[in-house]
Design an enzyme around this catalytic site. Sequence first.
Site, PDB file in Angstrom:
ATOM      1  N   LYS B 641      28.045   5.672 -14.263  1.00 52.39           N
ATOM      2  CA  LYS B 641      27.956   5.347 -15.605  1.00 52.39           C
ATOM      3  C   LYS B 641      29.445   5.352 -16.226  1.00 52.39           C
ATOM      4  O   LYS B 641      29.754   4.330 -16.928  1.00 52.39           O
ATOM      5  CB  LYS B 641      27.138   6.484 -16.358  1.00 52.39           C
ATOM      6  CG  LYS B 641      27.264   6.030 -17.648  1.00 52.39           C
ATOM      7  CD  LYS B 641      26.057   6.852 -18.632  1.00 52.39           C
ATOM      8  CE  LYS B 641      25.384   8.258 -18.359  1.00 52.39           C
ATOM      9  NZ  LYS B 641      24.425   8.591 -19.039  1.00 52.39           N
ATOM     10  N   GLY B 710      40.405   3.897  -7.043  1.00 54.88           N
ATOM     11  CA  GLY B 710      40.732   3.630  -8.365  1.00 54.88           C
ATOM     12  C   GLY B 710      40.377   2.266  -8.904  1.00 54.88           C
ATOM     13  O   GLY B 710      40.507   1.337  -8.192  1.00 54.88           O
ATOM     14  N   GLY B 712      40.738   1.613 -12.751  1.00 54.31           N
ATOM     15  CA  GLY B 712      41.047   1.414 -13.998  1.00 54.31           C
ATOM     16  C   GLY B 712      41.960   0.106 -14.410  1.00 54.31           C
ATOM     17  O   GLY B 712      41.646  -0.643 -15.266  1.00 54.31           O
ATOM     18  N   GLU B 713      42.898  -0.234 -13.362  1.00 54.23           N
ATOM     19  CA  GLU B 713      43.494  -1.352 -13.355  1.00 54.23           C
ATOM     20  C   GLU B 713      42.856  -2.891 -13.168  1.00 54.23           C
ATOM     21  O   GLU B 713      42.677  -3.684 -13.831  1.00 54.23           O
ATOM     22  CB  GLU B 713      44.748  -1.282 -12.765  1.00 54.23           C
ATOM     23  CG  GLU B 713      45.605  -0.059 -12.533  1.00 54.23           C
ATOM     24  CD  GLU B 713      45.955   0.653 -14.000  1.00 54.23           C
ATOM     25  OE1 GLU B 713      46.223  -0.345 -14.690  1.00 54.23           O
ATOM     26  OE2 GLU B 713      46.123   1.712 -14.165  1.00 54.23           O
TER      27      GLU B 713
END
Lengths: 327, 746, 212
Positions: B641, B710, B712-713
Amino acid sequence: MIQFQYTRATEARMALDAISKDQSSMFIAGGTNLVDLMKRGIVTPERIVDISRLPLNKISYEGKVLKIGSLALNSTVAENKLVQHKHPLLAQALNAGASAQIRNMATVGGNILQRTRCHYFYDTSLPCNKREPGTGCGALEGFNRMHAIFGFSDKCIAVHPSDMSVALLALDATVLVEGSKGQRRIPFGDFHRLPGDKPEIDTNLLPGELILGVEVPDNGFAKNSHYLKVRDRASYAFALVSVAAALQIEKKVIKDARIALGGVAHKPWRLAEAERSLIGKPVSEASFQQAALLAMQGAKGFKHNEFKLKLAPNSIVQALKVASRMV
Amino acid sequence: MNRFFDKVIGDPMNRVDGKLKVTGAARYSAEYQLPNISYGVIVSSTIAKGRIRSVDAKAALRSPGVIAVISHENAIRVPGWADNEHPTEPPTGGRPLRAFHNNRVYSNGQPIAIVVADTYERARHAAMLVKIEYDTDKHETNFEANKGKAVVPAVVKKNPKSGLADYERGQAEGYKTAAVKLELEYVHPTEVHNPMELQAITAHWEADDKLIVYDKVQGTKPTQQAFANEWKIPVQNVKVISEFVGGAFGNGLHNWPHETAAIIAAKMVKRPVKLMLTREQMFFMVGYRPYTWQKIGIGADKDGKLTGIYHEAIGQTSSYEEFTESTLQQTRMMYTSPNIGTKYRLLPLDVSTPIWMRGPGEATGAFALESAMDEIAFALNIDPVQFRLMNHTDTDPDKNLPWSTKYLKECIQVGAEKIGWSKRSLKPAGVRSGEWLVGYGMGVGTFGAHRGAAAVRAKLLANGTVVFQSAVTDIGPGTGTAMVQIASEHLGVSPDKITFQLGNSDFPQAPNQGGSATVATVGSAVVATCKAMKEKLLGMAPAADKRFAGLKVEDVTFDKGYLSLSRSPSVKVAFTDLLKKQNLSELDVLQDSKPNQEANKYSKYSFSVHFAEVHVHPATGQVRVKKVVTCADAGTIVNKKTAANQMIGGVTGGIGMALQEEAVMDHRFGRYVTKDFGDYHVPVHADVPPIEVYFVNKPDYIVDPMGTKGLGEIAIIGVAPAITNAIFNATGKRIRELPVTPDKLI
Amino acid sequence: MDKSNLKNQQSGEPRNESRRGFLKQSAVLTGVALTPAVALKAAENQWDEKLAEALEKIPLKLEVNGVSKSLMVEPRVTLLDLLREQLHLTGTKKGCDYGQCGACTVHVNGNRVLSCLTLAVMQDGQKITTIEGLAEGEKLHPMQDAFLKHDGFQCGYCTPGQIMSAIACIREGHADSAEEIREYMSGNICRCGAYPNIVDAIVEVKNGGKKV
C-alpha cells in the site's frame, strides 16, 4: 501586515460613512484577495470596514432582470438554479475560477474588484506602476507570459484575473453602486478601466462607493453558451486565455452573439466587431474563424506572450464550436 | 528462505502513524508549544549581488512586541565558523552560506536579518519595516547567457576518478559515424521542491551550551553534528527532533542559513524562537533542482542497435558552494552500446545553492536520455518499446559486473500490456478521441540500490510490547510502518505490539533519509537487532525450560511473542515469561549493521518503467494525462500500500516536471518571479489520472537481508519523458524544453 | 554581545508618535470595542505598552469544535494563525498562507473555507470545525477511516485540509464521479501526490452513504 482598525458595518450607510471619513480605509467582504495583498504589504489600509454581514447577498429575478447581491458568494451564485437556468455561462465561469474553498468565501463584488496577479505587482521589491506609480512597469521588458495583448499602455501591461467578470461582460450586466451622492448603474463594460497613464486605478468606481450588486438582463443565450478557460493546469490556475461565448441560434443561423475574453487585457475584453460579424451567419467553423480573425485586430504580443495571438483566436473558435454544439 | 512474501511483509498494512496524521495530532516542527516562545521572521535580500551598506532597524524596533532585529551588524559570532575563517586551503567545492556572517550578498532572497517578536503578526509586520541599503554589484544569473563559462567541478579536479569525471567507453563520440544519428539539446528549468510544509525550525537553548531544535530535516544525526560543530558544543548537547516531516523531496538534506539564523536569534533573545519560512522564501533559501542544459549525440545502425551515445550536461550551482548530481550515470549503464561518453560541467551563478530533488540528477538526465531514445527509435521507424528491448543489457556495461537483480524487461512487458500499447500508432497524430489527439509514450528509470550503515535499539517490555528506536526521519514514505513490518517478521511479534520511534537525534545512528536507501539501511539494522534480541531470549530460555538449552536461533521458532522448538512446537515459552523469570522489567538490545563486502561484486540498481496515455487538444494545446502505468523492479515490497503510494507520488511529480513546473527568474533583478503556488504550478487533483502500479516484487538479497532495493527515486525517474514522448506521439511535436505548457503546442 | 538592536525588555521601550496617534485614532472610531476615553488616556499618559497592546485587541467569540471561546485578538490575526498559535490547534496547516494550497481548510458553519485568508475577527459568533473536531473520542470520522484505509496521504501535512475539503465535497453534492471529485478537490494540493488514493477514499465514503 500592518495593524489596522477593524469596524463591522451592519448597514450599508454605516459602511459608506466609515469609508468616507478615512481615505486609507477599505472594505472587506470575502477577504480572499485583500488579506493576501495585505500580508504581502501590497496594500496597507489603516482601517478595514467589514461589510460581509450587510444584507446584500440576495439573488432575485424581477422584471426580466436577474439581480445578484454584491455579497452573494461565488459558490452560491454558481449553484443557484435561477443562474444555472438563465445564465449557465455565468455559472460555468464562476466554477472555472479559483477553488471550491475560495468560491465559498469570495463575493461577487470582491470578484469584480480583484487586483491583477501580475508577478511584478505582487513583489514589493520589483517595479510596478500599479502598486507604486512612477516605479516603471516590470513586466514590459520582463517576464510577460501572462500579460495583455489588448488595451495595454507603456505604463502597465497587466491583465484582470476574474473569470466571472468575463461572463458578466458578455451577458451585458450592469453594476449597481452606491456612494455619498446616491446610487448609480455602471454598464459592465465601463466598470473596469484600461491602464493608460493611471494603472493604479483599476475601475471607474469612485472613492467611497460600494457595489450593491449586479444585474443581468434576460437574453436568448442560455441554450448556446460556453466558457472556455485555457490554463497551465487542469484546474485552480489563472487563465492564459479564456473565452465567454454566447450565441442565439435559430435554424442554424446566428441571430445574436456575445464574445468576451479574459486573460488578455487590463479589463475583461469584449469583441463587439466579431460579434456583429456573426449575426446572420450560418453556424460553421468558417463563420467562427472569420470572427476570430476580426477579434484579433489590434492585438500585439510581447516577448513571452506572443502565443496568445494564436491561442486567443483558436480559443474563440473552440468556444463558439462548443457553444453551438458543433463538438 | 523466501520468508518475505508471507503475511507481514508485503501486507498492505495501514500506516502506524496514520491515525495521528488523519486527526491532526501529528506534530511538525513549528507545532511544539514551548513556554515563552517568540517568533522569527526573515528579512531577505532584494538584490542578487553586492554588499549590505546598512541595516536600519529603528522603525522595526519601535514596533510593538519586537524583541530584536538581528543581522550581520549585531549577530553573535558562531564559534565554529571562526576556526576556518582563513583556511590555508579553501574547502573543495566551497561551503554553505553563513547566516549574518558578513555584509556580502550572494543571491537574491538571501537572509539578511531576522526580526524576533512576541507574536507572529508583530514579527511579520516589523520585518517589513527593516530598511536595508546595498552597494550593488553586477550579477550573473542567466544560465543561457553564461553557458560558455561552465567549469569542471572542483571535486573532479581534486579527484579525477570521481564519478562526475569525463567518461569514455569505446570512443566517447563514436555515435558520429553511425548510420542514423541525432544531435539533440534538452533544457530542464529550475524546479523547486515545494513540500507542503513550509521549512520550519523551533530553536531553544536549554542552557548556554545545550541546544534543542525542532527542525524540518531529513536526518537528525547529520543535523545534530552540524550544529554541534557550529556552536563548538559536545554533540550530545544538541538534540534534534523531527518526528514528522511535512514532505521534503530532498530539501532537508542540507542545513540552510535560516536554521542557524533561528539558533543565533534564540541565543541572543534568550527565548525559544519559532521560524517558519514563507512560500516565497522556499524558492530562495532551501535549494532547488538546478536549471540543466543537456546535449545528446546518439547513433544506431539501421537494424536498431545503438552504436554510441555522447551525453553532456551543464548544471547550475551557486557562486559559493558547488552542487553536483549524477545526471549522466544512467547513460553509462542503461543500454548496451560500444561507444559511450559523458561530460558533466557546472555553471556557478549569483544564485542560491541547489540541492537534490527527488530522483535528483538521474531524473533530469533521464528526460534527455529517454527522449533521445524515443527520437532515434522514431527516426529508425522502430517501436520504442521494441527499441529498448533490442538494446537491453544483461550485465552492467559501466562497471563490468553482473546485476544483483534486474527485471526491467519484465516491467516493460507488463507495462506495455497494461497501458494498451498495441493501440499506439507508430506515426504521430494517428489516434484521436473526439477532438483530442491521443498519444502513448514510455520512459525508463533507474537508480542505484544503496545501503548505508545504521544502528537500531529495541526494548522488549514486560507487557510483551517492543519499542524500536532509530534517529531516522520519515518524510512521507512510511518508514515507521515498514520498520514495524520488518521487525514483526524478524522478531516474531505481531505488528500491533511494536512501536517504532524515530526522528530524534537521541536515538541510534541513522543517515539522512534520502537516495531511496532508508529501508535497506535502517531495515537491515532492524533485522540485525531482532537477531540479537532473539539470541538474548534464547540464552534466557533454558532457565524457563531446559529443553531450550544448547540450541541455536535457527532451531527455534519465534512467533507471536513465543519461542518454540521448531521440531516440537508444543514446547514453547512466552518472551514475557523469560523476562519475569529473570526479574527484568525490560530487555534492551542495540545493534548496528552495515553493507557487506560481498555486495561489491555486483552492480545494484532499482529499475522502473512508466507508460503514459495523453490527450492533447490541437486548438488550445491543453494536455491531459489520461492514464499512467508504472512498473517497478525494486526488490521485495515491504508494504504494497505505502509502496504503491510512493510510486503514484513519483508519477505525480513527473507530471509536474513534464507539464507545469518552472521557477522563472527575471535576470534583470536576479529574482524569481514565479514564486508561490499561484505562479509556480504543481499538479492538482484534476491533473492526476488513475495510476496503475505494478511491482515485480522479487527479492534482491545481495543488497540487504530483506531483499529490498528502494523505490522513492525510480518512481519519478523516467516519468517526464514518458509524458513528453506521448505528446510527440499524439501531435508530432517534440518539445525539448520543459515544461510542456499549452503555448508550446499550438 | 552588541545589543544595539536588542530591545531592553524591562524598560518597556520608548513609545513613539505613531503609536500614540494610533490610539488617538482608535478613540474616535465607532464599532470597535475600545472605550474611547480609556484609549485616549492611555495614549496621553504613555501607559505601559502592555496596556496599549491590549487596546489594539478586540473581543472575539467563536465556537471551535463545539467549545465556546471568548478571546481578545488583533484584527490582523488570521483564523489560521489564531487556531495554530493561540488555541494550539495545530492540525490545521499552513502550507502557503496565500490561499493557494488548501492545507488550512476548515469548516465555518459547515462550509469549507481557507482559514489563512480569513481574519479571525470576521468570524465572530461562527462555528468553526477543524480536523481535531471530527472524531468522536476514539471513533474516527468515516472520512478519516477511509483516508487511513486508502492511504490517502504520505507526509500527512496536507491531510487535514484534504479531509475537511473531502467531507465538504460530499456535502455540497460534488462527489458524484471520480472526475467531479478531482475538479472539486483541486483546491487541495498534495505534493507527495497521493491524489488517486484520496479520490478512492472519497468515493468510498460517498458510496457508503454514511452521514458526513
